[in-house]
Design an enzyme around this catalytic site. Structure first.
Site, short mmCIF file in Angstrom:
data_model
loop_
_atom_site.label_atom_id
_atom_site.label_comp_id
_atom_site.label_asym_id
_atom_site.label_seq_id
_atom_site.Cartn_x
_atom_site.Cartn_y
_atom_site.Cartn_z
N GLU A 109 -25.38 -32.30 6.65
CA GLU A 109 -24.08 -32.22 7.31
C GLU A 109 -23.73 -30.79 7.70
O GLU A 109 -23.03 -30.55 8.70
CB GLU A 109 -22.98 -32.81 6.42
CG GLU A 109 -22.46 -31.92 5.30
CD GLU A 109 -23.47 -31.63 4.19
OE1 GLU A 109 -23.37 -30.57 3.56
OE2 GLU A 109 -24.36 -32.48 3.96
N ASP A 110 -24.23 -29.80 6.94
CA ASP A 110 -23.91 -28.41 7.25
C ASP A 110 -24.44 -27.98 8.62
O ASP A 110 -23.75 -27.30 9.38
CB ASP A 110 -24.43 -27.47 6.15
CG ASP A 110 -25.87 -27.76 5.75
OD1 ASP A 110 -26.51 -28.65 6.36
OD2 ASP A 110 -26.37 -27.11 4.82
N TYR A 111 -25.66 -28.41 8.95
CA TYR A 111 -26.25 -28.08 10.24
C TYR A 111 -25.41 -28.66 11.38
O TYR A 111 -25.13 -27.98 12.38
CB TYR A 111 -27.68 -28.61 10.33
CG TYR A 111 -28.29 -28.51 11.71
CD1 TYR A 111 -28.85 -27.33 12.17
CD2 TYR A 111 -28.29 -29.62 12.56
CE1 TYR A 111 -29.39 -27.23 13.43
CE2 TYR A 111 -28.84 -29.54 13.83
CZ TYR A 111 -29.39 -28.35 14.26
OH TYR A 111 -29.92 -28.27 15.53
#
Length: 394
Positions: free
Chosen positions: A236-238
């Site tokens: 999710e961070d990307y």
């Protein structure tokens, strides 16, 4: 024969290009670390949003020996306006008792505990954070993993970087001083190979962010659909970083590292983590298949062969000299990321460095072999593009 000669010449050219690119990455990361990391507050520009409130989202799952001490550092931050939103998925999770203990110890800190999460997708971290995100009252949200330890001025450092055109501030992942060879191995990786790629990518404009410690503008995330929009991804961070960049916002890196201080660590856990990260990159970014040639031993072989083919230099002598130069540059970079004396000897560094470099190709091949990953309490099958589906036991 002519075709073979052409192929050999092409490989030699590739070797020299590889040499230039990798050493440019070395020098960029070393210089950046020396100039940017661990700057004193007096050297940092005044913040644009000096008193803007921050909502800290803290996803918690289970307890390790360092959890309470790590978590307590967030209750003692030297920042005028922030809230701590502690998110635990299960009522019977032992992390609940740790949270309640700290809430009782620091009654004057604006902190709340959310239990139960909200199922919005396959990503367990997003599901866990949803109630906290929906309750966040400030314009900046700081998502920070449970194993991170901070200094009193860490949040000030992050907001200092949140200038007018910046939408996301992230910390370079590193590892706190801990005992044991597994801890040394992690520290060597996060002080050498990882920051070389991470920093050089960001310096050249490639958006490379890990979600261990990220300060983001909540209104920008909401424009992208909020946390719900990223629940279909494991990484999710990307995709949060990509959504922010796609809306024209810039990124900035904090001067302090994101200091990982998990109390549970081993060589096997480190290896499993590296395999999981590699699987995610392969499915999100097809160019990841070239990663092995950026590692010391394989790169030195290719470049050494190119030097032998063109200049008739002794390949093995070149290989050894190239590895030695790489080793020395990695040590220089590690000491820069550490920002102080190392807690292990040069011999420990040499052994850990050699083992980490030797593991690189094996980790990559293991990632290619099996497209499924295990994360937290679930297993997931990755799809091209970064989405995933949960594998349910029947």
């Amino acid at each position: 024969m002519a075709l073979l000669d052409l192929a050999m010449q092409g490989l030699a050219v590739f070797g020299f290009i590889l040499f230039l690119v990798l050493w440019l990455m070395h020098f960029m990361s070393i210089i950046y670390v020396r100039l940017h990391l661990h700057r004193k507050r007096s050297e940092v520009k005044q913040p644009f949003v000096q008193l803007v409130g921050v909502s800290l989202l803290k996803p918690l799952k289970g307890v390790d020996p360092n959890l309470i001490s790590n978590l307590e550092t967030f209750f003692t931050l030297d920042y005028p306006k922030y809230e701590i939103l502690l998110c635990v998925q299960d009522q019977d999770d032992p992390a609940v008792d740790v949270c309640k203990k700290l809430l009782g110890k620091y009654p004057n800190v604006d902190a709340r505990l959310f239990i139960g999460g909200k199922k919005v997708g396959i990503n367990p971290k997003i599901n866990n954070l949803m109630p906290g995100y929906e309750a966040a009252k400030y314009g900046l949200v700081w998502i920070c993993d449970s194993g991170i330890r901070v200094k009193p001025d860490t949040l000030t450092d992050l907001t200092n970087q949140m200038t007018e055109k910046v939408g996301l501030v992230h910390g370079l992942p590193y590892v706190a001083d801990r005992q044991g060879f597994a801890a040394t191995l992690e520290q060597v990786y996060f002080g050498t190979s990882h920051p070389r790629s991470y920093i050089s990518a960001n310096v050249t404009g490639i958006k490379c962010v890990t979600g261990m410690s990220c300060l983001m503008r909540k209104d920008v995330l909401d424009q992208a659909g909020g946390l719900v929009a990223f629940a279909q991804y494991i990484a999710e961070d990307y995709f949060m970083a990509k959504a922010i960049a796609d809306r024209g916002w810039k990124f900035s890196m904090a001067t302090q590292v994101a200091l990982q201080n998990s109390g549970s660590y081993s060589i096997g856990q480190f290896q499993s983590r590296m395999i999981r990260w590699t699987k995610l990159r392969i499915n999100m970014l097809p160019g990841t298949v070239l990663e092995p040639v950026s590692e010391c031993f394989l790169a030195s072989l290719i470049i050494g062969w190119a030097a032998h083919h063109v200049f008739r230099w002794d390949m093995m002598v070149f290989f050894m000299c190239h590895c030695l130069a790489w080793f020395l540059c990695d040590y220089v970079q590690l000491t820069g990321v550490q920002g102080g004396p190392l807690c292990f000897s040069k011999l420990d560094f040499a052994v850990a460095w050699f083992i980490r470099e030797s593991m690189a190709v094996q980790i990559f091949l293991s990632a290619l072999w099996d497209p499924t990953i295990s994360w937290r309490t679930g297993r997931y099958r990755l799809r091209c593009g970064g989405t995933a589906e949960e594998i349910l036991d029947v």
